[in-house]
Design a protein around this motif. Structure first.
Motif, mmCIF file in Angstrom:
data_model
loop_
_atom_site.group_PDB
_atom_site.id
_atom_site.type_symbol
_atom_site.label_atom_id
_atom_site.label_comp_id
_atom_site.label_asym_id
_atom_site.label_seq_id
_atom_site.Cartn_x
_atom_site.Cartn_y
_atom_site.Cartn_z
ATOM 1 N N TYR A 39 24.537 61.347 45.495
ATOM 2 C CA TYR A 39 25.838 62.015 45.469
ATOM 3 C C TYR A 39 25.916 63.228 46.387
ATOM 4 N N ASN A 40 24.800 63.812 46.766
ATOM 5 C CA ASN A 40 24.835 64.935 47.709
ATOM 6 C C ASN A 40 25.000 64.467 49.152
ATOM 7 N N ALA A 68 30.420 50.190 36.885
ATOM 8 C CA ALA A 68 29.123 50.817 36.639
ATOM 9 C C ALA A 68 28.214 50.700 37.858
ATOM 10 N N ALA A 69 28.216 49.544 38.510
ATOM 11 C CA ALA A 69 27.384 49.346 39.699
ATOM 12 C C ALA A 69 27.829 50.268 40.830
ATOM 13 N N TYR A 70 29.137 50.411 41.013
ATOM 14 C CA TYR A 70 29.654 51.300 42.054
ATOM 15 C C TYR A 70 29.306 52.755 41.736
ATOM 16 N N GLY A 71 29.512 53.155 40.500
ATOM 17 C CA GLY A 71 29.182 54.518 40.092
ATOM 18 C C GLY A 71 27.699 54.827 40.257
ATOM 19 N N LYS A 72 26.862 53.875 39.911
ATOM 20 C CA LYS A 72 25.416 54.055 40.049
ATOM 21 C C LYS A 72 25.042 54.218 41.518
ATOM 22 N N CYS A 73 25.669 53.449 42.395
ATOM 23 C CA CYS A 73 25.396 53.539 43.825
ATOM 24 C C CYS A 73 25.791 54.915 44.364
ATOM 25 N N MET A 120 29.147 54.058 52.253
ATOM 26 C CA MET A 120 27.826 54.122 51.657
ATOM 27 C C MET A 120 27.628 53.012 50.621
ATOM 28 N N CYS A 121 28.634 52.772 49.823
ATOM 29 C CA CYS A 121 28.555 51.764 48.767
ATOM 30 C C CYS A 121 29.656 50.723 48.953
ATOM 31 N N ALA A 122 29.858 50.312 50.194
ATOM 32 C CA ALA A 122 30.962 49.407 50.532
ATOM 33 C C ALA A 122 30.857 48.087 49.774
ATOM 34 N N LYS A 123 29.663 47.535 49.666
ATOM 35 C CA LYS A 123 29.486 46.248 48.990
ATOM 36 C C LYS A 123 29.901 46.360 47.523
#
Length: 59
Positions: free
Chosen positions: A33-34, A23-28, A40-43
């Motif tokens: 998303y554009n 969920a955290a990765y998806g939210k990031c 971008m969301c490596a962490k």
């Protein structure tokens, strides 16, 4: 004959144990998303990956 766990079943079980990280990765990713770009969301991705690997090792 003992039952064998297919790789996809093992992945599904690991995935189910990592819903918070997913969920955290998806939210990031969704936050911009554009403008998604590499790392971008490596962490968040690394936390998700580590969770999957740990869950996959457990039976």
């Amino acid at each position: 004959m003992p039952s064998r766990t297919r790789p996809i079943e093992k992945f599904a079980q690991a995935t189910a144990k990592c819903s918070t990280e997913a969920a955290a990765y998806g939210k990031c990713v969704f936050a911009d998303y554009n403008g998604v770009h590499k790392d971008m969301c490596a962490k968040e991705f690394m936390r998700l990956k580590d969770c999957y690997l740990a869950a996959a090792k457990k039976k």
